[in-house]
Design a protein around this motif. Structure first.
Motif, PDB file in Angstrom:
ATOM      1  N   TYR A 102      -2.223  35.400 122.038  1.00 53.38           N
ATOM      2  CA  TYR A 102      -2.936  34.337 121.338  1.00 53.38           C
ATOM      3  C   TYR A 102      -4.342  34.123 121.903  1.00 53.38           C
ATOM      4  O   TYR A 102      -4.795  32.996 122.067  1.00 53.38           O
ATOM      5  CB  TYR A 102      -2.134  33.032 121.383  1.00 53.38           C
ATOM      6  N   CYS A 103      -5.014  35.226 122.197  1.00 54.24           N
ATOM      7  CA  CYS A 103      -6.377  35.119 122.728  1.00 54.24           C
ATOM      8  C   CYS A 103      -7.385  34.852 121.624  1.00 54.24           C
ATOM      9  O   CYS A 103      -8.471  34.336 121.875  1.00 54.24           O
ATOM     10  CB  CYS A 103      -6.746  36.388 123.493  1.00 54.24           C
ATOM     11  N   GLY A 104      -7.063  35.242 120.373  1.00 57.28           N
ATOM     12  CA  GLY A 104      -7.962  35.007 119.251  1.00 57.28           C
ATOM     13  C   GLY A 104      -9.075  36.016 119.110  1.00 57.28           C
ATOM     14  O   GLY A 104      -9.974  35.824 118.287  1.00 57.28           O
ATOM     15  N   ILE A 105      -9.047  37.106 119.870  1.00 56.74           N
ATOM     16  CA  ILE A 105     -10.120  38.098 119.779  1.00 56.74           C
ATOM     17  C   ILE A 105     -10.135  38.734 118.396  1.00 56.74           C
ATOM     18  O   ILE A 105     -11.208  38.974 117.818  1.00 56.74           O
ATOM     19  CB  ILE A 105      -9.961  39.156 120.884  1.00 56.74           C
ATOM     20  N   CYS A 106      -8.970  39.026 117.839  1.00 59.05           N
ATOM     21  CA  CYS A 106      -8.922  39.677 116.524  1.00 59.05           C
ATOM     22  C   CYS A 106      -9.564  38.800 115.456  1.00 59.05           C
ATOM     23  O   CYS A 106     -10.236  39.299 114.544  1.00 59.05           O
ATOM     24  CB  CYS A 106      -7.478  39.993 116.152  1.00 59.05           C
ATOM     25  N   ILE A 107      -9.387  37.489 115.562  1.00 58.16           N
ATOM     26  CA  ILE A 107      -9.975  36.580 114.581  1.00 58.16           C
ATOM     27  C   ILE A 107     -11.485  36.498 114.765  1.00 58.16           C
ATOM     28  O   ILE A 107     -12.237  36.423 113.789  1.00 58.16           O
ATOM     29  CB  ILE A 107      -9.323  35.195 114.710  1.00 58.16           C
ATOM     30  N   GLU A 108     -11.930  36.519 116.012  1.00 53.32           N
ATOM     31  CA  GLU A 108     -13.363  36.402 116.286  1.00 53.32           C
ATOM     32  C   GLU A 108     -14.126  37.643 115.845  1.00 53.32           C
ATOM     33  O   GLU A 108     -15.256  37.543 115.358  1.00 53.32           O
ATOM     34  CB  GLU A 108     -13.589  36.144 117.778  1.00 53.32           C
ATOM     35  N   VAL A 109     -13.539  38.827 116.024  1.00 50.41           N
ATOM     36  CA  VAL A 109     -14.276  40.063 115.745  1.00 50.41           C
ATOM     37  C   VAL A 109     -14.171  40.493 114.286  1.00 50.41           C
ATOM     38  O   VAL A 109     -14.911  41.392 113.867  1.00 50.41           O
ATOM     39  CB  VAL A 109     -13.787  41.215 116.648  1.00 50.41           C
ATOM     40  N   CYS A 110     -13.281  39.883 113.505  1.00 47.69           N
ATOM     41  CA  CYS A 110     -13.144  40.286 112.104  1.00 47.69           C
ATOM     42  C   CYS A 110     -14.432  39.991 111.354  1.00 47.69           C
ATOM     43  O   CYS A 110     -14.834  38.826 111.234  1.00 47.69           O
ATOM     44  CB  CYS A 110     -11.975  39.555 111.461  1.00 47.69           C
ATOM     45  N   PRO A 111     -15.114  41.020 110.830  1.00 42.86           N
ATOM     46  CA  PRO A 111     -16.412  40.769 110.187  1.00 42.86           C
ATOM     47  C   PRO A 111     -16.308  40.247 108.767  1.00 42.86           C
ATOM     48  O   PRO A 111     -17.329  39.875 108.180  1.00 42.86           O
ATOM     49  CB  PRO A 111     -17.071  42.163 110.212  1.00 42.86           C
ATOM     50  N   PHE A 112     -15.117  40.200 108.196  1.00 42.74           N
ATOM     51  CA  PHE A 112     -14.975  39.824 106.794  1.00 42.74           C
ATOM     52  C   PHE A 112     -14.056  38.612 106.602  1.00 42.74           C
ATOM     53  O   PHE A 112     -13.593  38.374 105.494  1.00 42.74           O
ATOM     54  CB  PHE A 112     -14.447  41.008 105.980  1.00 42.74           C
ATOM     55  N   ASP A 113     -13.773  37.863 107.672  1.00 44.36           N
ATOM     56  CA  ASP A 113     -12.948  36.649 107.582  1.00 44.36           C
ATOM     57  C   ASP A 113     -11.619  36.922 106.888  1.00 44.36           C
ATOM     58  O   ASP A 113     -11.265  36.289 105.884  1.00 44.36           O
ATOM     59  CB  ASP A 113     -13.701  35.536 106.844  1.00 44.36           C
ATOM     60  N   ALA A 114     -10.866  37.863 107.447  1.00 47.50           N
ATOM     61  CA  ALA A 114      -9.544  38.172 106.911  1.00 47.50           C
ATOM     62  C   ALA A 114      -8.418  37.596 107.754  1.00 47.50           C
ATOM     63  O   ALA A 114      -7.273  37.569 107.302  1.00 47.50           O
ATOM     64  CB  ALA A 114      -9.357  39.690 106.797  1.00 47.50           C
ATOM     65  N   LEU A 115      -8.711  37.110 108.964  1.00 43.34           N
ATOM     66  CA  LEU A 115      -7.698  36.559 109.861  1.00 43.34           C
ATOM     67  C   LEU A 115      -8.062  35.117 110.206  1.00 43.34           C
ATOM     68  O   LEU A 115      -9.238  34.820 110.455  1.00 43.34           O
ATOM     69  CB  LEU A 115      -7.586  37.396 111.138  1.00 43.34           C
ATOM     70  N   PHE A 116      -7.042  34.253 110.240  1.00 42.84           N
ATOM     71  CA  PHE A 116      -7.266  32.836 110.500  1.00 42.84           C
ATOM     72  C   PHE A 116      -6.125  32.298 111.355  1.00 42.84           C
ATOM     73  O   PHE A 116      -4.998  32.802 111.311  1.00 42.84           O
ATOM     74  CB  PHE A 116      -7.327  32.036 109.188  1.00 42.84           C
ATOM     75  N   TRP A 117      -6.431  31.233 112.114  1.00 42.52           N
ATOM     76  CA  TRP A 117      -5.407  30.535 112.874  1.00 42.52           C
ATOM     77  C   TRP A 117      -4.674  29.556 111.965  1.00 42.52           C
ATOM     78  O   TRP A 117      -5.289  28.806 111.217  1.00 42.52           O
ATOM     79  CB  TRP A 117      -6.020  29.754 114.032  1.00 42.52           C
ATOM     80  N   SER A 118      -3.367  29.571 112.062  1.00 39.51           N
ATOM     81  CA  SER A 118      -2.532  28.597 111.362  1.00 39.51           C
ATOM     82  C   SER A 118      -1.798  27.749 112.403  1.00 39.51           C
ATOM     83  O   SER A 118      -1.377  28.274 113.443  1.00 39.51           O
ATOM     84  CB  SER A 118      -1.516  29.300 110.461  1.00 39.51           C
ATOM     85  N   PRO A 119      -1.620  26.447 112.168  1.00 41.10           N
ATOM     86  CA  PRO A 119      -0.901  25.614 113.136  1.00 41.10           C
ATOM     87  C   PRO A 119       0.613  25.807 113.118  1.00 41.10           C
ATOM     88  O   PRO A 119       1.327  25.169 113.900  1.00 41.10           O
ATOM     89  CB  PRO A 119      -1.286  24.200 112.709  1.00 41.10           C
ATOM     90  N   GLU A 120       1.128  26.679 112.255  1.00 42.55           N
ATOM     91  CA  GLU A 120       2.569  26.906 112.202  1.00 42.55           C
ATOM     92  C   GLU A 120       3.062  27.507 113.522  1.00 42.55           C
ATOM     93  O   GLU A 120       2.443  28.417 114.069  1.00 42.55           O
ATOM     94  CB  GLU A 120       2.913  27.845 111.046  1.00 42.55           C
ATOM     95  N   PHE A 121       4.169  26.993 114.014  1.00 39.11           N
ATOM     96  CA  PHE A 121       4.709  27.491 115.280  1.00 39.11           C
ATOM     97  C   PHE A 121       6.217  27.712 115.226  1.00 39.11           C
ATOM     98  O   PHE A 121       6.810  28.188 116.197  1.00 39.11           O
ATOM     99  CB  PHE A 121       4.401  26.488 116.405  1.00 39.11           C
ATOM    100  N   GLU A 122       6.834  27.415 114.116  1.00 38.95           N
ATOM    101  CA  GLU A 122       8.291  27.549 114.008  1.00 38.95           C
ATOM    102  C   GLU A 122       8.643  28.925 113.445  1.00 38.95           C
ATOM    103  O   GLU A 122       9.011  29.063 112.282  1.00 38.95           O
ATOM    104  CB  GLU A 122       8.854  26.444 113.119  1.00 38.95           C
ATOM    105  N   TYR A 123       8.514  29.939 114.271  1.00 41.86           N
ATOM    106  CA  TYR A 123       8.889  31.277 113.829  1.00 41.86           C
ATOM    107  C   TYR A 123       9.677  32.004 114.927  1.00 41.86           C
ATOM    108  O   TYR A 123       9.585  33.220 115.082  1.00 41.86           O
ATOM    109  CB  TYR A 123       7.646  32.083 113.419  1.00 41.86           C
ATOM    110  N   ALA A 124      10.440  31.242 115.695  1.00 40.05           N
ATOM    111  CA  ALA A 124      11.273  31.842 116.738  1.00 40.05           C
ATOM    112  C   ALA A 124      12.397  32.675 116.112  1.00 40.05           C
ATOM    113  O   ALA A 124      12.882  32.388 115.008  1.00 40.05           O
ATOM    114  CB  ALA A 124      11.864  30.758 117.634  1.00 40.05           C
ATOM    115  N   GLU A 125      12.791  33.715 116.814  1.00 41.70           N
ATOM    116  CA  GLU A 125      13.848  34.610 116.353  1.00 41.70           C
ATOM    117  C   GLU A 125      14.854  34.823 117.481  1.00 41.70           C
ATOM    118  O   GLU A 125      14.532  34.657 118.660  1.00 41.70           O
ATOM    119  CB  GLU A 125      13.266  35.964 115.920  1.00 41.70           C
TER     120      GLU A 125
END
Length: 212
Positions: A102-125
């Motif tokens: 969850y460093c967020g590097i992928c979201i920061e470097v995306c040049p076309f705004d294809a990745l975003f942070w979502s506040p969802e956290f209930e995805y445990a398996e």
């Protein structure tokens, strides 16, 4: 002055008593959902339409937890006689959240705004292998991304808008200068071709035609 014996214990008991008299605020999760900040790093959502398969997010990921597959398709020429072009088509976009830090590097470097942070956290398996979520699940999380906060009225104008406005003002100034030069040239041409009259009302030397 040396401390009074037992003063530390008395201070600790005073803090305990003050805390006991205050009303507790306990959220009964999961019946009561927590109010998370808008910039919470819960999970990563994918806006597939903006993805160009540039692979920049996968290359910059320090954990190598992003998996992308694609193929090339030929796009017909837009105009007759034009050249055909090829484009990348996304086949797979998956993120292994068992490895993601969850460093967020992928979201920061995306040049076309294809990745975003979502506040969802209930995805445990129950199985760690099921924490690798494919693009369909990432797309579902995209719709939980909150809207960006409104800009501060007193903030500086974004650099992109300032540059665009500066370029537009420069273009308008150049067009106005060209129009002024064209008008001045037309006036000069009209003045040069107009007949002149002498002081006595007779045609002057600049008049066309003559007398026999």
């Amino acid at each position: 002055m040396p401390p009074i014996p037992g003063s530390g214990l008395a201070k600790g008991l005073a803090v305990t008593l003050r805390t006991m008299t205050r009303k507790s605020h306990t959220a009964q999760y999961p019946d009561a959902q927590p109010e998370l900040p808008p910039r919470t790093r819960g999970v990563i959502g994918l806006f597939e339409e903006n993805c160009t398969v540039c692979m920049l997010c996968a290359r910059e990921c320090p954990d190598w937890c992003i998996y992308i597959d694609s193929h090339k398709e030929t796009v017909p020429a837009a105009t007759p006689g034009g050249r055909e072009r090829s484009r990348n088509v996304l086949d797979r976009f998956a993120i292994d959240f068992a490895l993601c830090m969850y460093c967020g590097i992928c979201i920061e470097v995306c040049p076309f705004d294809a990745l975003f942070w979502s506040p969802e956290f209930e995805y445990a398996e129950t199985d760690i292998h099921e924490l690798t979520h494919e693009r369909d699940k990432l797309r579902e999380w995209m719709w939980t991304v909150p809207e960006p906060p409104a800009l501060d009225p007193g903030a500086e104008e974004p650099k992109e808008l300032a540059a665009a406005r500066k370029a537009a003002d420069k273009l308008a100034a150049a067009q106005a200068a060209e129009a002024a030069q064209a008008a001045q040239a037309a006036e000069t041409t009209g003045a040069a071709g107009a007949p002149t009259q002498a002081a006595d009302g007779q045609p002057g030397p600049g008049a066309q035609g003559g007398t026999e």
